[in-house]
Design a protein around this motif. Sequence first.
Motif, PDB file in Angstrom:
ATOM      1  N   THR A 120     -16.424  -7.669  -2.691  1.00 54.57           N
ATOM      2  CA  THR A 120     -16.035  -6.630  -3.362  1.00 54.57           C
ATOM      3  C   THR A 120     -14.647  -6.850  -4.215  1.00 54.57           C
ATOM      4  OG1 THR A 120     -14.706  -5.250  -1.880  1.00 54.57           O
ATOM      5  CG2 THR A 120     -17.134  -4.846  -2.128  1.00 54.57           C
ATOM      6  N   GLN A 161     -14.985  -7.479  -8.295  1.00 53.99           N
ATOM      7  CA  GLN A 161     -14.086  -6.321  -9.167  1.00 53.99           C
ATOM      8  C   GLN A 161     -12.902  -7.375  -9.878  1.00 53.99           C
ATOM      9  OE1 GLN A 161     -13.420  -3.855  -6.083  1.00 53.99           O
ATOM     10  NE2 GLN A 161     -15.514  -2.655  -6.664  1.00 53.99           N
ATOM     11  N   ARG A 162     -12.513  -8.328  -9.432  1.00 54.46           N
ATOM     12  CA  ARG A 162     -11.662  -9.240 -10.154  1.00 54.46           C
ATOM     13  C   ARG A 162     -12.194 -10.250 -10.901  1.00 54.46           C
ATOM     14  NH1 ARG A 162      -7.224  -8.943  -5.838  1.00 54.46           N
ATOM     15  NH2 ARG A 162      -7.089  -6.780  -5.554  1.00 54.46           N
ATOM     16  N   ARG A 203      -3.547 -16.181  -4.275  1.00 58.41           N
ATOM     17  CA  ARG A 203      -2.366 -15.708  -3.147  1.00 58.41           C
ATOM     18  C   ARG A 203      -2.063 -16.668  -2.328  1.00 58.41           C
ATOM     19  NH1 ARG A 203      -2.652  -9.720  -2.554  1.00 58.41           N
ATOM     20  NH2 ARG A 203      -0.445 -10.136  -1.727  1.00 58.41           N
ATOM     21  N   LYS A 213       1.411  -6.042  -4.481  1.00 56.76           N
ATOM     22  CA  LYS A 213      -0.080  -5.498  -4.637  1.00 56.76           C
ATOM     23  C   LYS A 213      -0.753  -5.565  -3.384  1.00 56.76           C
ATOM     24  CE  LYS A 213      -0.351  -4.673  -9.161  1.00 56.76           C
ATOM     25  NZ  LYS A 213      -1.160  -3.700  -9.564  1.00 56.76           N
ATOM     26  N   THR A 214       0.006  -5.316  -2.131  1.00 52.86           N
ATOM     27  CA  THR A 214      -0.710  -5.464  -1.162  1.00 52.86           C
ATOM     28  C   THR A 214      -0.437  -4.102  -0.408  1.00 52.86           C
ATOM     29  OG1 THR A 214       0.597  -6.513   0.351  1.00 52.86           O
ATOM     30  CG2 THR A 214      -0.584  -7.851  -1.062  1.00 52.86           C
ATOM     31  N   MET A 240     -12.517   1.935   6.648  1.00 52.82           N
ATOM     32  CA  MET A 240     -11.837   0.580   6.233  1.00 52.82           C
ATOM     33  C   MET A 240     -12.733   0.245   5.091  1.00 52.82           C
ATOM     34  SD  MET A 240     -10.734  -2.385   8.802  1.00 52.82           S
ATOM     35  CE  MET A 240     -11.982  -3.622   8.356  1.00 52.82           C
ATOM     36  N   TYR A 241     -13.959   0.182   4.985  1.00 51.47           N
ATOM     37  CA  TYR A 241     -14.710  -0.121   3.723  1.00 51.47           C
ATOM     38  C   TYR A 241     -14.366   0.601   2.627  1.00 51.47           C
ATOM     39  CZ  TYR A 241     -18.180  -2.684   6.978  1.00 51.47           C
ATOM     40  OH  TYR A 241     -18.883  -3.197   7.924  1.00 51.47           O
ATOM     41  N   HIS A 296     -10.707  -0.226   1.262  1.00 53.04           N
ATOM     42  CA  HIS A 296     -10.821  -1.701   0.983  1.00 53.04           C
ATOM     43  C   HIS A 296     -11.403  -1.726  -0.580  1.00 53.04           C
ATOM     44  CE1 HIS A 296     -12.297  -5.898   0.279  1.00 53.04           C
ATOM     45  NE2 HIS A 296     -11.109  -6.162   0.754  1.00 53.04           N
ATOM     46  N   ASP A 297     -12.783  -1.115  -0.591  1.00 53.21           N
ATOM     47  CA  ASP A 297     -13.394  -1.125  -1.880  1.00 53.21           C
ATOM     48  C   ASP A 297     -12.428  -0.575  -3.098  1.00 53.21           C
ATOM     49  OD1 ASP A 297     -15.630  -2.218  -0.881  1.00 53.21           O
ATOM     50  OD2 ASP A 297     -16.898  -0.658  -2.191  1.00 53.21           O
ATOM     51  N   LEU A 347      -9.073   0.163  -3.083  1.00 56.07           N
ATOM     52  CA  LEU A 347      -8.184  -0.519  -3.403  1.00 56.07           C
ATOM     53  C   LEU A 347      -8.378  -1.816  -4.184  1.00 56.07           C
ATOM     54  CD1 LEU A 347      -6.152  -0.550   0.081  1.00 56.07           C
ATOM     55  CD2 LEU A 347      -5.565   0.625  -2.057  1.00 56.07           C
ATOM     56  N   ALA A 348      -9.599  -2.406  -4.012  1.00 57.86           N
ATOM     57  CA  ALA A 348      -9.819  -3.400  -4.675  1.00 57.86           C
ATOM     58  C   ALA A 348      -9.984  -3.127  -6.092  1.00 57.86           C
ATOM     59  CB  ALA A 348     -11.076  -4.483  -4.204  1.00 57.86           C
ATOM     60  N   GLU A 349     -10.546  -2.006  -6.272  1.00 54.80           N
ATOM     61  CA  GLU A 349     -10.659  -1.714  -7.603  1.00 54.80           C
ATOM     62  C   GLU A 349      -9.483  -1.310  -8.407  1.00 54.80           C
ATOM     63  OE1 GLU A 349     -14.838   1.186  -6.965  1.00 54.80           O
ATOM     64  OE2 GLU A 349     -13.020   2.048  -8.197  1.00 54.80           O
ATOM     65  N   GLY A 357      -6.888  -2.851  -7.650  1.00 52.55           N
ATOM     66  CA  GLY A 357      -6.106  -4.205  -7.927  1.00 52.55           C
ATOM     67  C   GLY A 357      -5.354  -4.317  -6.819  1.00 52.55           C
ATOM     68  N   TYR A 358      -5.482  -3.695  -5.582  1.00 50.48           N
ATOM     69  CA  TYR A 358      -4.557  -3.935  -4.439  1.00 50.48           C
ATOM     70  C   TYR A 358      -5.382  -4.582  -3.232  1.00 50.48           C
ATOM     71  CZ  TYR A 358      -1.159  -1.156  -6.506  1.00 50.48           C
ATOM     72  OH  TYR A 358      -0.062  -0.780  -7.435  1.00 50.48           O
ATOM     73  N   ASP A 359      -4.767  -5.396  -2.388  1.00 47.62           N
ATOM     74  CA  ASP A 359      -5.337  -5.977  -1.370  1.00 47.62           C
ATOM     75  C   ASP A 359      -4.689  -5.352   0.121  1.00 47.62           C
ATOM     76  OD1 ASP A 359      -6.863  -8.075  -2.772  1.00 47.62           O
ATOM     77  OD2 ASP A 359      -4.806  -8.904  -3.076  1.00 47.62           O
ATOM     78  N   LEU A 360      -5.525  -5.574   1.190  1.00 47.84           N
ATOM     79  CA  LEU A 360      -5.404  -4.884   2.359  1.00 47.84           C
ATOM     80  C   LEU A 360      -4.853  -5.895   3.379  1.00 47.84           C
ATOM     81  CD1 LEU A 360      -5.471  -2.034   3.046  1.00 47.84           C
ATOM     82  CD2 LEU A 360      -7.841  -2.501   4.027  1.00 47.84           C
TER      83      LEU A 360
END
Lengths: 334, 334
Positions: A104, A108-109, A120, B61-62, B84-85, B88-89, B91-93, B95-98
């Motif tokens: 995902t 998405q990116r 990263r 961005k994290t 968490m799913y 994460h999903d 957040l990815a949309e 533009g952020y990471d976990l």
Amino acid sequence: MPVTIREVAKAAGVSITTVSRALNGYSDVGEKTRRKVALVAQELNYRPSAVARSLVMNQTKTIGLLVSELTRDRVGHFFMFQVMYGMHDRLAELGYDLILVSTTTSRQRLVSYLDFCMERRLDGVIVMGIRLDDPYIQEVVDSPLPSVVIDLPLLSDHCGYVTTDNVHGAKLAVRHLAGRGHRKIGFVNGYSQAAVSRDRKRGYEEGLLQAGLGYDETLIHEADFTLQGGSDGLKHLLQSHPDMTAVFFASDLMAIGGLQYARELSIRVPEELAIVGYDDIELAEFSTPSLTTIRQKRQEMGMRAAEMVVGIMKNRAAPQGILLAPELVVRDTT
Amino acid sequence: MPVTIREVAKAAGVSITTVSRALNGYSDVGEKTRRKVALVAQELNYRPSAVARSLVMNQTKTIGLLVSELTRDRVGHFFMFQVMYGMHDRLAELGYDLILVSTTTSRQRLVSYLDFCMERRLDGVIVMGIRLDDPYIQEVVDSPLPSVVIDLPLLSDHCGYVTTDNVHGAKLAVRHLAGRGHRKIGFVNGYSQAAVSRDRKRGYEEGLLQAGLGYDETLIHEADFTLQGGSDGLKHLLQSHPDMTAVFFASDLMAIGGLQYARELSIRVPEELAIVGYDDIELAEFSTPSLTTIRQKRQEMGMRAAEMVVGIMKNRAAPQGILLAPELVVRDTT
DNA sequence: TTGCAAATCCAAAACGTTTCCGATAGACTG
DNA sequence: CAGTCTATCGGAAACGTTTTGGATTTGCAA
């Protein structure tokens, strides 16, 4: 805004260099100034920026956890969570952090896994739960990025793997059942695209032959690691082989599904049907009857993967394939 | 070494500035040079360094996923994985990471959660599975770091929370049981330090009163969310209240533990004893008999948390408390 | 006193981006 | 034709560290 090294230097009346060296424990800084710097840093609540450090040191101290189809997967967590624990723990000890990256993330990116890792500047990757046919995985393995794959035997210059000896594990299960006198042993396998499924199937075959039992293709049912799949698998096998007295499931979850189906049909376990699972998840011990299974050392898998990936990074250890020994755990279903 | 923006600039015959602007879609760059730059970047396989960007833009961005006692917890994953799913999903949309951070991370580094977040310059945190009495959590909540807490009603200038309406959920369970004619309804609660436990207990009480049933402290057993705890809880309650006809468990896992204990004693469910769980984990549907339960929208919890934390970051949304509505899922144990 | 080594310290470059501000050129207006 | 505006581009500073190489001081022996 966070306080920078510059402000600490000014407040302590020394140079930036000295602050850096003092805080990082270098030898060429006087004991008095070191204490002074430490004190000032403490007072100002100074926290060195990991990102600035990453930039100049050319390492992020971050490794990526690559999980495919994170969202779709509804059963993998029984297995993956503890592996993740082990990984995270050992990585923390080694001074590394774990960042999550899944399909995902990259979809998405609109970039591949590898691109994400490159952007990263990850120091390494651990790959887990990836299907054999994932097109992007080869890309990261082929890249110079240090990587370790869980449960998939990929070996290269920069890529190692750790897995359980699934052939042996399946053999343990079959041998155990044969030792209990079973002559007709069914097998409900997992998702056929998984490497572990292939190995467990091979172990099942070899185990049968070693026990002097015949190998019959029709005693094998291919399922998908899910509860429902286990239930359906047992149903299917019993229809074609009513005289079957034991079943080996390629996962505990499927075995528990089988247990439920057996209960529905009032088949007594283990008297009429013996059952062996795989994984030794938490539930195995507490199902009724409690499940005989093949234990995988999930936490250790994670830890070994963590160690290997930093080993590769530091050129200390060459990539290798680690086969962890499974263990037979005998409980009440056999 | 990865290729830098400088090399792209040189190869394309333009300045660094132009490469940056071209690749980031600014308007003041000619169409022709834009294409040229894109082409060259493609050919050189250029990936802009996220860490350099983070340094200059002052945002990483994290966001950090704070989980306490990650290693110790052997049951939380049933609930946490899907949250968490969702996180994460979404957040990815956005533009952020976990990035994962747990007590082990900070303990081994001898720094607190907050220090860790500061050093890594995290843009925000989501806190999950933290016990009420964790000494470090208040620190991060009090800090100016944008944060969202799952299942713990902490609200401040920079901190919101998302949880299920546990009072209502428990009421739904009790009301359902009362509607089925049960007059003596037991309750096996979870770990008493958890906020959700308190709420569910309150809901249990209010539900009883609303149904015109008396409230009896001795009908409550405090357990720990585990399978074993559920089993023990039921055992304990049945000893003191043999005439109890229904039990509400504060988690599905405990309810399944209760189911197993009932089976051991040959107590028929739901005829002799009705059971309601909480969470609606995957297993609930497939237990035998299948479990009536209160569904939590775990994935949505994660998504809402993700949205809120970036909302707070961008000053778009004020921190708030989000109460997700639970749903009664009626199956075969009632 | 002188010389030299060791102990401390610092200035500046470097890491790879983004962005402010200014420069240039052409187009258009009057 | 002069002036202004727009489109397009580049120089250089800035972000917060680490590290190189040299500078300064100190201690001690000659």
